[in-house]
Design an enzyme around this catalytic site. Structure first.
Site, PDB file in Angstrom:
ATOM      1  CG  ASP A  28       8.645  -5.778   6.700  1.00 21.17           C
ATOM      2  OD1 ASP A  28       9.571  -6.304   7.336  1.00 21.17           O
ATOM      3  OD2 ASP A  28       7.833  -6.444   6.017  1.00 21.17           O
ATOM      4  CB  THR A  29      11.116  -6.029  11.284  1.00 20.51           C
ATOM      5  OG1 THR A  29      10.412  -7.108  10.690  1.00 20.51           O
ATOM      6  CG2 THR A  29      11.079  -6.176  12.794  1.00 20.51           C
ATOM      7  NE  ARG A  71       0.678  -0.988   4.510  1.00 24.61           N
ATOM      8  CZ  ARG A  71       0.053  -0.748   5.643  1.00 24.61           C
ATOM      9  NH1 ARG A  71      -1.264  -0.593   5.634  1.00 24.61           N
ATOM     10  NH2 ARG A  71       0.720  -0.662   6.776  1.00 24.61           N
TER      11      ARG A  71
END
Length: 484
Positions: free
Chosen positions: A235-236, A15
């Site tokens: 992303d972490t 997204r």
């Protein structure tokens, strides 16, 4: 007022999130969502990387239609996977997914020559068969010979957008090839997988300005003027940056497809105790280390929901689970059999049958089994974390999709005897944006940014329920120990 775009891509979807600072708060809005997933091509599970890049431009066109003509943009994705780029500057093939079976037994094979202790002392990274080290170990050698650059997924996307190539450290650390002491790729490990240091673009810190989107893309798409900032691209790492932890003795749980549970350290912890428990020291933004354990996570729940025909929402399934008594079975949810089975429901049921336990049948029973055992695993890992660090973690910040599962959060709080602070669910996108804001001096530093996050988003608090569930955690620990 600046406009920031977080491109946040996970294993099942991606997204574009628009963020702006209004009245002293971060305001976040999703402007575009798209699907992601791997398909089997040429006997390997591969990502359609061109599809992901195309969807980014579709999202940016939507931003332009909102009347926004200039944006900053950061990209974060999952870790360990990479793109091989040829000497003509183009990808040689679509990247292979970390869930592909090519790395089966790769850890055992590679560590027959280089002992695990030797690799862990160098890298501080936990052993997982999908780590980039083992992917490259199994990579097609003829293809590697044609490779000019090896780029992690978000770095490759940034390269396509701007023409500039870098290797961002938070994602690079997950390869299990960065040397903790020298801060560079380790030559011994590179030699083992027939890769040269020069095949990786230069290493950069989170918050490095990469450049503007190339003119050619403006000719193809009606998009805003876009400056790309290399954020914490794993992303972490972005999720942890977006976690509103304050003070000492707090841990994080980034709860999504994977669950990443750990704490933030200023110095890596790669001693014998951490090695034995297979904890990892992934590099974080601003000189930190994410000392954590990688756990299977909501992948199991996502697969089960999909097998049920996607006719139930996660909220409905969580509600059905609350009507079922918890801890009816113990399941090692980190067992490799749950990584990518043909049927997750069948795998769960067969596991319970094989271990002589109650077999979950209904949607509520299945989801109670999943959430109960995730909570048990989290509590067990928190107890190990306490032992390694030498003190008790007092607060657990749960971010990501799992922060919305009140049942699981309450069970975790009670089992682990910690306060659970749930939210924000969009921590990854928020952390992505926060690094951009710090880079452009709109926020002073990470501590100020975390205070800003805490004041911008609603957080839920869960306290341990006393005298509940007794010795359940001890029984679970004994079960796991006996399973080996």
């Amino acid at each position: 007022m600046k406009s920031y775009i977080a491109v946040d891509i996970g294993a099942s979807s991606g997204r574009l999130m628009l963020a702006q600072s209004k009245d002293g708060k971060i305001v976040l809005e999703e402007v575009h969502r798209f699907s992601n997933g791997f398909t089997n091509e040429s006997n390997h599970d591969r990502w359609d990387i061109n599809h992901l890049i195309h969807e980014i431009f579709i999202g940016l066109e939507k931003v332009k239609k909102m009347g926004i003509n200039e944006v900053e943009l950061g990209i974060d994705t999952w870790a360990v996977d990479y793109v091989l780029v040829g000497f003509d500057g183009n990808k040689l093939e679509d990247p292979i997914s970390y869930r592909d079976k090519r790395t089966t037994n790769a850890v055992t094979e590679l560590t027959s020559d280089l002992p695990r202790e030797y690799i862990y002392e160098k890298t501080g990274i936990q052993f997982q068969e999908f780590n980039t080290l083992y992917q490259l170990y199994k990579e097609n050698k003829e293809l590697l010979a044609k490779t000019d650059k090896i780029m992690m997924i978000p770095d490759y996307i940034g390269y396509v957008l701007t023409g500039n190539a870098v290797t961002e450290i938070t994602n690079a650390s997950t390869t299990q090839m960065l040397n903790l002491r020298v801060g560079l790729f380790d030559k011994d490990l590179l030699d083992k997988v027939n890769v040269d240091q020069n095949q990786f673009p230069r290493l950069v810190e989170s918050g490095t300005i990469l450049g503007n989107v190339c003119h050619k893309w403006h000719q193809e798409f009606d998009i805003p003027e876009t400056e790309v900032i290399t954020v914490a691209t794993h992303d972490t790492a972005s999720a942890v940056a977006g976690t509103p932890g304050q003070g000492d003795r707090w841990a994080f749980l980034s709860s999504g497809t994977w669950s990443l549970l750990g704490t933030e350290l200023n110095v890596p912890e790669n001693g014998l105790a951490a090695f034995k428990e297979n904890y990892t020291n992934e590099w974080g933004a601003y000189g930190t280390y994410r000392f954590l354990k990688n756990i299977m996570g909501l992948w199991i729940a996502q697969c089960v929901r999909h097998e049920l025909g996607d006719k139930y929402s996660f909220g409905e399934l969580a509600e059905a689970a609350t009507a079922v008594k918890p801890f009816q079975q113990f399941i090692d949810i980190n067992d490799q059999r749950f990584t990518n089975p043909e049927s997750m429901i069948k795998e769960l049921q067969e596991y319970c049958s094989e271990t002589g336990q109650i077999v979950p049948e209904t949607p509520g029973e299945l989801f109670q089994a999943i959430y109960s055992n995730l909570s048990l695993f989290y509590a067990n890992e928190l107890s190990k974390l306490d032992e390694i660090l030498g003190y008790h973690i007092e607060k657990l910040n749960i971010v990501g999709g799992g922060s919305n599962v009140a049942l699981m959060n309450q069970l975790t709080s009670t089992l682990a005897n910690v306060e659970v602070i749930a939210g924000p669910s969009e921590a990854t996108a928020i952390g992505n944006v926060l690094v951009q804001m710090i880079t452009l001096d709109e926020v002073e530093n990470i501590n100020a940014g975390r205070k800003l996050i805490a004041g911008s988003f609603k957080l839920k608090h869960f306290q341990p329920e006393k005298d509940k569930y007794g010795d359940i955690l001890v029984e679970y620990q004994e079960f796991i120990k006996n399973r080996g």
